[in-house]
Design a protein around this motif. Sequence first.
Motif, short mmCIF file in Angstrom:
data_model
loop_
_atom_site.label_atom_id
_atom_site.label_comp_id
_atom_site.label_asym_id
_atom_site.label_seq_id
_atom_site.Cartn_x
_atom_site.Cartn_y
_atom_site.Cartn_z
N THR A 174 37.82 26.32 42.38
CA THR A 174 38.58 27.38 43.05
C THR A 174 40.05 27.06 42.91
N THR A 199 44.60 41.82 41.63
CA THR A 199 44.22 41.76 43.05
C THR A 199 45.43 42.00 43.94
N SER A 214 43.89 38.59 47.10
CA SER A 214 42.91 37.52 46.96
C SER A 214 43.70 36.23 46.73
N THR A 255 35.26 34.97 40.36
CA THR A 255 35.12 35.66 41.63
C THR A 255 36.47 35.74 42.33
N ASP A 256 36.76 36.92 42.88
CA ASP A 256 37.91 37.05 43.77
C ASP A 256 37.49 37.92 44.95
N SER A 257 38.33 37.97 45.97
CA SER A 257 37.96 38.68 47.18
C SER A 257 38.49 40.11 47.24
N HIS A 258 39.10 40.57 46.18
CA HIS A 258 39.61 41.95 46.15
C HIS A 258 38.46 42.92 45.88
N THR A 311 30.31 40.50 46.11
CA THR A 311 30.17 39.29 46.91
C THR A 311 29.98 39.69 48.36
N ASP A 334 31.68 38.91 50.88
CA ASP A 334 32.93 39.18 51.61
C ASP A 334 33.65 40.43 51.11
N GLY A 351 34.35 41.21 47.89
CA GLY A 351 34.97 41.04 46.58
C GLY A 351 33.97 41.29 45.48
N THR A 389 32.30 39.44 41.52
CA THR A 389 32.25 38.43 40.47
C THR A 389 32.02 39.14 39.16
#
Length: 149
Positions: free
Chosen positions: A10, A59, A63, A83-86, A124, A126, A128, A130
Amino acid sequence: MADQLEASVTLPSDPVSVAAARRYVAEVLGDWGLPADADTADTVRLIVSELATNSVQHTFGQSPTFTVDVRLEREEWLRIGVTDSHPRWPRRLPAAVQQDNGRGMVIIRWLAAEAGGRLSVSPTEDGGKTVWIALPWPAGAPARAARGC
């Protein structure tokens, strides 16, 4: 060899992390027995660069990190995921759109297809996503477990 080898890192969502992601994946693949000068290694380095760049650029600061997962399944398939959280998923731009950038996914799809692989995107937990690339592991590449991965 185990049925699956895995490694993950990460990194901060920062342009300098693109090179770090590329180096990390190259080291993992070398530890697993893929020569640095193999065509697959070149393809993977370019794919990781494009995926990491997309994560950092698209993002919009929403993210703070991105994660690169590398998996080798039964010495048959190499899977690379970023993977990112956007919540926004990658989109293809229409061919008529004239831009200096925005062609990363076109490059990634082409590289994956050329190597006999495929691209997929999964959500994901949360919110986001992948972006996964699956490539055939090169015949004759002696996959081996690395210490510390």
